[in-house]
Design a protein around this motif. Structure first.
Motif, PDB file in Angstrom:
ATOM      1  N   THR A 563       2.511 -27.652 -43.419  1.00 37.21           N
ATOM      2  CA  THR A 563       3.748 -27.164 -42.796  1.00 37.21           C
ATOM      3  C   THR A 563       3.955 -25.726 -43.199  1.00 37.21           C
ATOM      4  N   PHE A 571       8.500 -23.847 -39.357  1.00 34.62           N
ATOM      5  CA  PHE A 571       8.387 -23.340 -37.985  1.00 34.62           C
ATOM      6  C   PHE A 571       7.065 -23.754 -37.345  1.00 34.62           C
ATOM      7  N   ASN A 572       6.168 -24.394 -38.121  1.00 37.19           N
ATOM      8  CA  ASN A 572       4.880 -24.775 -37.536  1.00 37.19           C
ATOM      9  C   ASN A 572       4.324 -25.959 -38.312  1.00 37.19           C
ATOM     10  N   CYS A 574       0.872 -28.451 -38.607  1.00 39.31           N
ATOM     11  CA  CYS A 574      -0.537 -28.504 -38.230  1.00 39.31           C
ATOM     12  C   CYS A 574      -1.180 -29.762 -38.774  1.00 39.31           C
ATOM     13  N   CYS A 583      -1.919 -27.456 -33.931  1.00 42.25           N
ATOM     14  CA  CYS A 583      -0.650 -27.059 -34.524  1.00 42.25           C
ATOM     15  C   CYS A 583       0.456 -27.211 -33.470  1.00 42.25           C
ATOM     16  N   SER A 585       4.517 -26.035 -32.932  1.00 42.41           N
ATOM     17  CA  SER A 585       5.596 -25.225 -33.489  1.00 42.41           C
ATOM     18  C   SER A 585       6.900 -26.005 -33.445  1.00 42.41           C
ATOM     19  N   SER A 586       7.920 -25.467 -34.103  1.00 43.48           N
ATOM     20  CA  SER A 586       9.204 -26.157 -34.186  1.00 43.48           C
ATOM     21  C   SER A 586       9.888 -26.277 -32.838  1.00 43.48           C
ATOM     22  N   ASP A 587       9.479 -25.450 -31.882  1.00 44.34           N
ATOM     23  CA  ASP A 587      10.053 -25.564 -30.544  1.00 44.34           C
ATOM     24  C   ASP A 587       9.177 -26.382 -29.606  1.00 44.34           C
ATOM     25  N   TYR A 589       5.818 -26.071 -29.083  1.00 44.59           N
ATOM     26  CA  TYR A 589       4.659 -25.401 -28.490  1.00 44.59           C
ATOM     27  C   TYR A 589       3.393 -25.820 -29.219  1.00 44.59           C
ATOM     28  N   SER A 591      -0.505 -25.252 -30.185  1.00 45.08           N
ATOM     29  CA  SER A 591      -1.463 -24.154 -30.294  1.00 45.08           C
ATOM     30  C   SER A 591      -2.688 -24.605 -31.072  1.00 45.08           C
ATOM     31  N   GLU A 624      14.580 -26.973 -36.416  1.00 48.42           N
ATOM     32  CA  GLU A 624      14.632 -25.596 -35.933  1.00 48.42           C
ATOM     33  C   GLU A 624      16.038 -25.063 -35.990  1.00 48.42           C
TER      34      GLU A 624
END
Length: 823
Positions: A563, A571-572, A574, A583, A585-587, A589, A591, A624
């Motif tokens: 984290t 915020f991320n 993985c 990974c 993200s907190s929103d 997304y 990646s 978030e």
């Protein structure tokens, strides 16, 4: 014509006239000489008188002799007083003499009466002095009866007796006559059983046995204080002055039957046994054995003296009135019996000598067996401890037994120590096996030399291996090749004591986490993995970055999750697993969704990522917005709690079992010692390797921060202890890697053996066991830990000496620190 008568008268008158003149002349000469000599003649007469008085005084004071009466004449009175005879002389007083003196002087004859008596071993007769009625009767021995040690005999006074009395006495005396054999036996018995003789014989016999006793034999000397009289001298004469002075003499001695010792007394190689004082001249030019042989011969001669002194009888019977044997016959039988008895005595002495020597040899054999037993047990302990050292197994939980003291202890005590050591060696073996099993390691040539272990280990490691995937993310495959395996080869058991792995079928996972700024944090958890090469699996990432090198324990279920946070807010999220890396993200997304073949979309799904972190989509959004709060997850991670993972999968974290304060203090002290070692070595490294020199400052900062953290915080549970232990182990491994790299750079070699780093690490590891061994007998109580820490600090102060190629004596350091501690 003149008649003849007239002629005669005239001639006679002339002669008278001449004689008168001659007389006058002689008178004149005498008067003249008297006039001339005068006083000289008077002095000569005085000296003669003085000498005569001195002789008379000496005779008066001495025993009575025949010329006594020539000088003193007959006494005025002779009387018997209290068993002694008093002789009275006017002008001199009374002289008292014994009856025997009176008789032997022969001045008065003695006459026997008709009375006799028997007293113990003799017959006596009554006598009277002729002409001395005031003296009375006296008793004189006329015959000696035979006893255990002497022959019967008649005295001179026997001849004064009447014939009838002589016959009666001879008959009694003949009944007491001893045979030559009986007398020889009594003589031998008296010679060896007399109190004085027996003590000397026992001493000589004991010396003979001691001089042949098994054991160490040596010649030594020591100085001894004493005093001597100061002598004066003049003109070749010397005399004592009565004054004394202190002197130091050298005393030489032969020690036999000693026992070999092992200790710290270089002047003494043996102890015990028996010492014999010898002259320095006896020692010069001779070995200890030669001196011993000469002493043995001397003692045997001394022993025989007590037998030889009765070789010939004191008196040989030659009086035919009481003996039937002639002197020749009597002597022959006496000597023959005596020789037989002497041979028997010598045989008894030899038997006693043989029996006692046999007992000494048996005792020595038992003792030597115990010494061999103890030495073998010591060797076994050394081998077992070396095995534990090679396999990096700490023996603090075992109590090291008493090493024993050869020479100072009995065979029973040494056997007890040997038995304890054997049990200790077995315990070490069991502990090493247990630790290797726990760590998943194997052992190769444990008791061989370091070079033999390396050769044999390399041959085994380079054997055929099964293929197994390597899961690498952001890290070079070189990091795993250093452990002896090639890309795509499976890992097996680790070679104990080395960073090598045998061929096997296990996959590896390697990940590198970049360094972050102060406002950012990264927390890591793993599932189904175990660290490689004794390193730790990181749980967080600091400014220096982090590496994760692990073996796969569960091929289908392993995970690595991390984290990423900023200012405490995640915020991320993985996740890496057998599929790849993804990974979220907190929103929400997604990646870096890639498989291990770098194919997009082949990594874990977003749902798998969130489930692994124990989150849902709503929880991510709440995180978030800041409603969850920054520290909840961080506190759970810091306190060693598990992150819940659905479907029954639990993150692999240490158990949170509480530990007592004593265990925590011991662990903290050991960890701080290791951090001090790392810090000292890093600071002492020469800047040869540029790549290594760049990593040293970062590692130093980590070590200092870790040390400060340990000093300020308490260790309360197993999880905190394991995290600290992993970090310390990581620092130690990184330090070793840098030290080897630095040594190779400075010497131009890839593999440097025997560097000062290796010597320092070896001494560092030996300190605890060396402290126990070297302080045997010291009353340190519970200060061993303090002494270990103190010695290690001294060791770090000597790094410069080691770098210069100097040698360190661990025993001296321990002795110095132990004395300071006791003071």
């Amino acid at each position: 014509m003149v008649s003849p008568l007239v002629f005669f008268i005239l001639f006679f008158s002339s002669m008278l006239s001449l004689l008168q003149k001659e007389h006058d002349l002689m008178s004149f000469l005498a008067w003249s000489m008297t006039r001339r000599l005068g006083t000289g003649e008077s002095v000569s007469r005085q000296e003669q008188d003085s000498e005569r008085e001195a002789v008379r005084q000496r005779l008066w004071e001495e025993d009575l002799s025949s010329n006594f009466f020539d000088n003193f004449g007959e006494p005025q009175s002779v009387e018997m007083r209290n068993g002694r005879i008093s002789l009275t002389y006017d002008g001199f007083g009374t002289k008292e003499v014994g009856i025997t003196e009176m008789c032997e002087s022969g001045h008065w004859e003695i006459t026997p009466t008709d009375r006799q008596r028997e007293e113990k071993d003799r017959i006596q007769a009554e006598f009277q002095f002729d002409g001395l009625p005031n003296v009375g009767a006296i008793w004189r021995t006329v015959a000696f009866l035979g006893d255990e040690s002497s022959n019967a005999k008649l005295t001179e006074d026997f001849d004064r007796l009447p014939s009838k009395d002589q016959s009666d006495i001879i008959e009694k005396v003949r009944l007491s006559v001893r045979s030559p054999e009986s007398l020889a036996e009594a003589k031998i018995k008296r010679a060896i059983e007399d109190v004085y003789h027996k003590r000397r014989i026992d001493e000589a016999l004991q010396d003979i046995i001691s001089l042949q006793a098994p054991g160490e034999i040596s010649i030594g000397s020591r100085e001894k204080k004493g005093q001597e009289e100061v002598m004066g001298s003049y003109g070749g004469d010397s005399w004592g002055t009565g004054r004394r002075r202190d002197v130091i003499r050298t005393v030489w001695f032969l020690k036999v039957g000693g026992r070999e010792i092992d200790g710290f007394l270089p002047s003494e190689k043996s102890i015990g046994g028996v010492s014999f004082f010898v002259d320095e001249a006896e020692c010069k030019g001779r070995t200890a054995q030669q001196v011993c042989d000469r002493l043995l011969e001397s003692r045997r001669e001394t022993l025989l003296v007590y037998l030889e002194q009765v070789r010939v009888a004191r008196t040989i019977p030659n009086d035919s009135r009481i003996y039937d044997l002639s002197p020749e016959e009597w002597t022959e039988r006496y000597v023959k019996s005596l020789e037989s008895l002497q041979a028997e005595v010598r045989q008894n002495w030899q038997k006693e000598e043989s029996e006692k020597l046999q007992q000494l040899r048996l005792e020595r054999e038992i003792y030597e067996t115990a010494v061999v037993h103890l030495k073998k047990a010591r060797e076994d302990v050394s081998v077992a401890e070396q095995r534990a050292k090679i396999n990096r197994v700490n023996l603090d939980e075992l109590s090291r037994p008493n090493w024993g003291k050869i020479g100072y202890e009995s065979s029973e005590e040494m056997d007890e120590h040997a038995d304890e050591m054997e049990r200790y060696s077995l315990a070490i073996g069991e502990l090493v096996t247990k630790r290797l099993r726990e760590r998943g390691e194997t052992e190769v040539a444990a008791v061989k030399s370091k070079e033999a272990v390396q050769v044999e280990s390399r041959e085994i490691v380079e054997g055929p291996a099964s293929p197994a995937p390597w899961f690498l993310h952001g890290i070079s495959q070189d990091r795993f090749e250093a452990y002896g395996r090639k890309p795509g080869e499976g890992f097996g058991l680790r070679v104990a004591g080395q960073s090598l792995y045998l061929p096997g079928g296990r996959s590896v996972v390697g990940m590198a986490f970049r360094s972050i700024k102060s406002r950012y944090q990264t927390n890591i958890f793993t599932v189904g993995l175990s660290p490689v090469g004794g390193q730790r699996i990181p749980t967080s990432v600091d400014r220096g970055g982090a590496e994760l090198l692990a073996l796969v324990d569960e091929p289908d279920r392993w995970q690595v999750g991390w984290t990423e946070k900023k200012d405490g807010r995640p915020f991320n999220y993985c996740l890496a697993n057998v599929k790849g890396v993804t990974c979220v993200s907190s929103d929400g997304y997604v990646s870096n969704d890639k498989g291990w073949d770098r194919d997009d979309g082949q990594g874990p799904t977003a749902e798998e990522v969130l489930v692994a972190h124990g989150l849902s989509v709503d929880e991510v959004r709440t995180s978030e917005s800041g409603e969850t709060g920054e520290d909840e997850e961080a506190m759970r991670l810091r306190d060693g709690e598990s992150l819940a993972v659905p479907n029954g999968r639990d993150a692999v974290t240490p158990e949170s079992r509480k530990i007592d304060a004593h265990e925590a203090d011991r662990f903290k002290a050991e960890a701080l010692d290791k951090l001090s070692l790392v810090e000292a070595v890093l600071k002492a490294m020469p800047e040869q390797d540029k790549r290594a020199s760049k990593k040293i400052p970062a590692l130093l900062r980590e070590v200092v921060e870790m040390r400060n953290s340990l000093e300020q915080k308490a260790i309360r549970n197993e999880s905190a202890k394991d995290r600290a232990e992993n970090r310390v182990s990581d620092f130690m491994e990184r330090m070793r890697t840098l030290s080897r790299s630095n040594s190779a750079a400075s010497s131009g070699m890839e593999d440097v053996e025997g560097s000062w780093y290796d010597r320092l690490f070896e001494l560092w590891s030996e300190v605890p066991q060396a402290v126990v061994a070297e302080t045997e007998g010291f009353d340190l109580k519970d200060k061993h830990g303090e002494l270990v820490a103190s010695v290690r600090r001294r060791l770090l102060e000597e790094i410069g000496n080691l770098q210069a190629g100097g040698k360190l004596d661990l025993k001296s350091l321990i002795d110095d620190e132990a004395e300071s501690l006791l003071e």
